[in-house]
Design a protein around this motif. Structure first.
Motif, PDB file in Angstrom:
ATOM      1  N   LEU A  58      68.131   1.942  -2.898  1.00 37.58           N
ATOM      2  CA  LEU A  58      69.442   2.580  -2.771  1.00 37.58           C
ATOM      3  C   LEU A  58      70.580   1.571  -2.869  1.00 37.58           C
ATOM      4  O   LEU A  58      71.604   1.844  -3.491  1.00 37.58           O
ATOM      5  CB  LEU A  58      69.537   3.331  -1.443  1.00 37.58           C
ATOM      6  N   ASN A  59      70.395   0.420  -2.225  1.00 41.65           N
ATOM      7  CA  ASN A  59      71.420  -0.621  -2.220  1.00 41.65           C
ATOM      8  C   ASN A  59      70.777  -1.907  -1.686  1.00 41.65           C
ATOM      9  O   ASN A  59      70.562  -2.022  -0.472  1.00 41.65           O
ATOM     10  CB  ASN A  59      72.606  -0.201  -1.355  1.00 41.65           C
ATOM     11  N   PRO A  60      70.481  -2.848  -2.549  1.00 41.54           N
ATOM     12  CA  PRO A  60      69.823  -4.080  -2.106  1.00 41.54           C
ATOM     13  C   PRO A  60      70.580  -4.818  -1.003  1.00 41.54           C
ATOM     14  O   PRO A  60      69.961  -5.412  -0.116  1.00 41.54           O
ATOM     15  CB  PRO A  60      69.738  -4.926  -3.380  1.00 41.54           C
ATOM     16  N   ASP A  61      71.900  -4.777  -1.040  1.00 33.31           N
ATOM     17  CA  ASP A  61      72.681  -5.428   0.012  1.00 33.31           C
ATOM     18  C   ASP A  61      72.452  -4.762   1.367  1.00 33.31           C
ATOM     19  O   ASP A  61      72.413  -5.426   2.401  1.00 33.31           O
ATOM     20  CB  ASP A  61      74.178  -5.409  -0.324  1.00 33.31           C
ATOM     21  N   ALA A  62      72.288  -3.447   1.353  1.00 30.36           N
ATOM     22  CA  ALA A  62      72.024  -2.715   2.598  1.00 30.36           C
ATOM     23  C   ALA A  62      70.663  -3.112   3.163  1.00 30.36           C
ATOM     24  O   ALA A  62      70.513  -3.274   4.379  1.00 30.36           O
ATOM     25  CB  ALA A  62      72.073  -1.208   2.346  1.00 30.36           C
ATOM     26  N   ALA A  63      69.691  -3.292   2.298  1.00 29.05           N
ATOM     27  CA  ALA A  63      68.352  -3.711   2.747  1.00 29.05           C
ATOM     28  C   ALA A  63      68.414  -5.085   3.386  1.00 29.05           C
ATOM     29  O   ALA A  63      67.821  -5.320   4.446  1.00 29.05           O
ATOM     30  CB  ALA A  63      67.379  -3.714   1.568  1.00 29.05           C
ATOM     31  N   LYS A  64      69.157  -5.980   2.760  1.00 24.85           N
ATOM     32  CA  LYS A  64      69.287  -7.333   3.297  1.00 24.85           C
ATOM     33  C   LYS A  64      69.975  -7.302   4.663  1.00 24.85           C
ATOM     34  O   LYS A  64      69.526  -7.949   5.614  1.00 24.85           O
ATOM     35  CB  LYS A  64      70.086  -8.199   2.326  1.00 24.85           C
ATOM     36  N   LYS A  65      71.039  -6.520   4.769  1.00 27.05           N
ATOM     37  CA  LYS A  65      71.772  -6.424   6.032  1.00 27.05           C
ATOM     38  C   LYS A  65      70.898  -5.819   7.127  1.00 27.05           C
ATOM     39  O   LYS A  65      70.919  -6.268   8.275  1.00 27.05           O
ATOM     40  CB  LYS A  65      73.047  -5.595   5.841  1.00 27.05           C
ATOM     41  N   PHE A  66      70.117  -4.809   6.797  1.00 34.62           N
ATOM     42  CA  PHE A  66      69.223  -4.207   7.782  1.00 34.62           C
ATOM     43  C   PHE A  66      68.256  -5.252   8.320  1.00 34.62           C
ATOM     44  O   PHE A  66      68.058  -5.361   9.526  1.00 34.62           O
ATOM     45  CB  PHE A  66      68.454  -3.025   7.176  1.00 34.62           C
ATOM     46  N   GLY A  67      67.673  -6.031   7.427  1.00 36.97           N
ATOM     47  CA  GLY A  67      66.753  -7.076   7.849  1.00 36.97           C
ATOM     48  C   GLY A  67      67.423  -8.093   8.755  1.00 36.97           C
ATOM     49  O   GLY A  67      66.870  -8.490   9.783  1.00 36.97           O
ATOM     50  N   GLU A  68      68.626  -8.491   8.397  1.00 36.92           N
ATOM     51  CA  GLU A  68      69.369  -9.452   9.215  1.00 36.92           C
ATOM     52  C   GLU A  68      69.654  -8.892  10.603  1.00 36.92           C
ATOM     53  O   GLU A  68      69.475  -9.577  11.611  1.00 36.92           O
ATOM     54  CB  GLU A  68      70.674  -9.833   8.530  1.00 36.92           C
ATOM     55  N   LEU A  69      70.107  -7.661  10.653  1.00 35.36           N
ATOM     56  CA  LEU A  69      70.427  -7.043  11.945  1.00 35.36           C
ATOM     57  C   LEU A  69      69.179  -6.825  12.789  1.00 35.36           C
ATOM     58  O   LEU A  69      69.202  -6.988  14.010  1.00 35.36           O
ATOM     59  CB  LEU A  69      71.140  -5.705  11.733  1.00 35.36           C
ATOM     60  N   TYR A  70      68.096  -6.460  12.135  1.00 37.55           N
ATOM     61  CA  TYR A  70      66.863  -6.162  12.846  1.00 37.55           C
ATOM     62  C   TYR A  70      66.247  -7.407  13.491  1.00 37.55           C
ATOM     63  O   TYR A  70      65.757  -7.353  14.617  1.00 37.55           O
ATOM     64  CB  TYR A  70      65.862  -5.486  11.920  1.00 37.55           C
ATOM     65  N   ILE A  71      66.298  -8.525  12.775  1.00 35.12           N
ATOM     66  CA  ILE A  71      65.686  -9.725  13.339  1.00 35.12           C
ATOM     67  C   ILE A  71      66.685 -10.634  14.050  1.00 35.12           C
ATOM     68  O   ILE A  71      66.306 -11.644  14.616  1.00 35.12           O
ATOM     69  CB  ILE A  71      64.912 -10.533  12.278  1.00 35.12           C
ATOM     70  N   GLU A  72      67.944 -10.261  14.042  1.00 38.44           N
ATOM     71  CA  GLU A  72      68.986 -11.055  14.684  1.00 38.44           C
ATOM     72  C   GLU A  72      68.620 -11.359  16.140  1.00 38.44           C
ATOM     73  O   GLU A  72      68.148 -10.485  16.861  1.00 38.44           O
ATOM     74  CB  GLU A  72      70.301 -10.272  14.637  1.00 38.44           C
ATOM     75  N   ASN A  73      68.817 -12.576  16.532  1.00 37.53           N
ATOM     76  CA  ASN A  73      68.572 -13.035  17.894  1.00 37.53           C
ATOM     77  C   ASN A  73      67.115 -12.967  18.330  1.00 37.53           C
ATOM     78  O   ASN A  73      66.824 -12.985  19.518  1.00 37.53           O
ATOM     79  CB  ASN A  73      69.440 -12.253  18.902  1.00 37.53           C
ATOM     80  N   GLU A  74      66.204 -12.874  17.386  1.00 40.92           N
ATOM     81  CA  GLU A  74      64.781 -12.845  17.749  1.00 40.92           C
ATOM     82  C   GLU A  74      64.191 -14.233  17.849  1.00 40.92           C
ATOM     83  O   GLU A  74      63.094 -14.410  18.344  1.00 40.92           O
ATOM     84  CB  GLU A  74      63.991 -12.011  16.732  1.00 40.92           C
ATOM     85  N   TYR A  75      64.877 -15.219  17.314  1.00 41.54           N
ATOM     86  CA  TYR A  75      64.347 -16.590  17.335  1.00 41.54           C
ATOM     87  C   TYR A  75      65.165 -17.461  18.258  1.00 41.54           C
ATOM     88  O   TYR A  75      66.271 -17.327  18.492  1.00 41.54           O
ATOM     89  CB  TYR A  75      64.364 -17.184  15.918  1.00 41.54           C
TER      90      TYR A  75
END
Length: 75
Positions: A58-75
């Motif tokens: 649907l939107n590659p940028d949206a996929a990238k942002k979802f991944g960033e938000l999902y793993i944010e602060n996990e490390y």
């Protein structure tokens, strides 16, 4: 509950992607997407990968942002 749901809700809003469009791209019922977005149910790890794949179509940028938000602060 909720890290995936919060990330998904933000991405759908930021990139103007409807829950219906995501549901169609994933070949799931729209009520499943509604439950994830509204934190009524957490998607499984496998489903999170399916969400990323669908967002990429649907939107590659949206996929990238979802991944960033999902793993944010996990490390």
């Amino acid at each position: 509950m909720g890290k995936a749901g919060k990330a998904l809700k933000q991405v759908l809003e930021d990139y103007s992607i409807s829950q219906f469009a995501l549901a169609v791209a994933m070949d799931v019922e729209r009520n499943n997407v509604y439950r994830w977005v509204n934190e009524k149910r957490d998607p499984t790890a496998e489903t999170v990968l399916e969400i990323v794949r669908a967002l990429k179509t649907l939107n590659p940028d949206a996929a990238k942002k979802f991944g960033e938000l999902y793993i944010e602060n996990e490390y």
